[in-house]
Design a protein around this motif. Structure first.
Motif, mmCIF file in Angstrom:
data_model
loop_
_atom_site.group_PDB
_atom_site.id
_atom_site.type_symbol
_atom_site.label_atom_id
_atom_site.label_comp_id
_atom_site.label_asym_id
_atom_site.label_seq_id
_atom_site.Cartn_x
_atom_site.Cartn_y
_atom_site.Cartn_z
ATOM 1 N N UNK A 164 12.001 61.163 28.463
ATOM 2 C CA UNK A 164 11.107 60.618 27.446
ATOM 3 C C UNK A 164 11.810 59.650 26.499
ATOM 4 N N UNK A 165 13.122 59.455 26.648
ATOM 5 C CA UNK A 165 13.846 58.589 25.738
ATOM 6 C C UNK A 165 14.816 57.703 26.520
ATOM 7 N N UNK A 166 14.757 56.424 26.256
ATOM 8 C CA UNK A 166 15.668 55.485 26.922
ATOM 9 C C UNK A 166 17.086 55.655 26.384
ATOM 10 N N UNK A 167 17.228 55.881 25.092
ATOM 11 C CA UNK A 167 18.544 55.989 24.472
ATOM 12 C C UNK A 167 19.334 57.156 25.060
ATOM 13 N N UNK A 168 18.675 58.273 25.318
ATOM 14 C CA UNK A 168 19.372 59.431 25.881
ATOM 15 C C UNK A 168 19.823 59.179 27.320
ATOM 16 N N UNK A 169 19.148 58.316 28.033
ATOM 17 C CA UNK A 169 19.486 58.032 29.430
ATOM 18 C C UNK A 169 20.334 56.770 29.613
ATOM 19 N N UNK A 170 20.620 56.061 28.523
ATOM 20 C CA UNK A 170 21.316 54.777 28.644
ATOM 21 C C UNK A 170 22.676 54.862 29.333
ATOM 22 N N UNK A 171 23.499 55.886 29.151
ATOM 23 C CA UNK A 171 24.779 55.893 29.869
ATOM 24 C C UNK A 171 24.623 55.782 31.392
ATOM 25 N N UNK A 172 23.553 56.303 31.930
ATOM 26 C CA UNK A 172 23.323 56.184 33.367
ATOM 27 C C UNK A 172 22.913 54.768 33.756
ATOM 28 N N UNK A 173 22.430 53.996 32.798
ATOM 29 C CA UNK A 173 21.942 52.658 33.090
ATOM 30 C C UNK A 173 22.998 51.561 32.858
#
Length: 174
Positions: free
Chosen positions: A90-99
């Motif tokens: 639900x949050x881009x910031x929490x998943x950003x390291x994978x991106x």
């Protein structure tokens, strides 16, 4: 309207550099220099302005980073959120390291491709454009300096012969 130019041919890059410096010191206008390989320092010797391709590359990289961020946010958070390894979707910031790898690759992709397109447009290298090389020897082992001929042409020819030129020709350019 046609005007005259002088094609001065050299067979060594050091002689060419000295001739360019002498020509600029004598206040003659150098139209172009054709070389078979890049000559270090020739742009400064000719008095050319520094290129702004690095600034354009940075801006193109920012465009690529923005496109990558928007694309991944839309695909992975809004359009089709997936639970991968228990990570919240639900949050881009929490998943950003994978991106980060995708953001890096898109930044490089956009910068490289848009710089090539900018180079072709700036150099006016259109598809099927006729070559503008005035002498085929400049693709092998000779260097050609094209100088605008104003005033006494015979005096200019003797000036360039004294700079170590192999060949000096006066050409009518259209």
């Amino acid at each position: 309207m046609s005007n005259k130019v002088i094609h001065v041919l050299y067979n060594d890059d050091d002689i060419l550099m000295d001739a360019v410096k002498k020509t600029r010191a004598a206040h003659h206008h150098i139209e172009e220099v054709y070389t078979p390989f890049p000559v270090h320092g020739l742009d400064k010797a000719m008095g050319l302005a520094p290129t702004r391709i690095a600034i354009a590359s940075f801006l193109y990289g920012l465009v690529g980073l923005s496109v990558a961020t928007a694309m991944m946010r839309y695909m992975m958070i809004i359009d089709w959120p997936q639970d991968i390894g228990g990570k919240p979707s639900f949050s881009y910031i929490q998943n950003m390291p994978a991106f980060v790898p995708v953001m890096f690759e898109m930044t490089v992709f956009f910068a490289a491709h848009l710089m090539v397109i900018t180079f072709y447009l700036r150099s006016k290298l259109w598809p099927f454009k006729k070559a503008e090389n005035p002498d085929v020897r400049t693709t092998d082992d000779h260097f050609l300096m094209e100088v605008a001929a104003h005033g006494d042409v015979d005096q200019l020819v003797s000036f360039f012969e004294n700079t170590g030129a192999v060949e000096v020709k006066v050409i009518e350019k259209h």
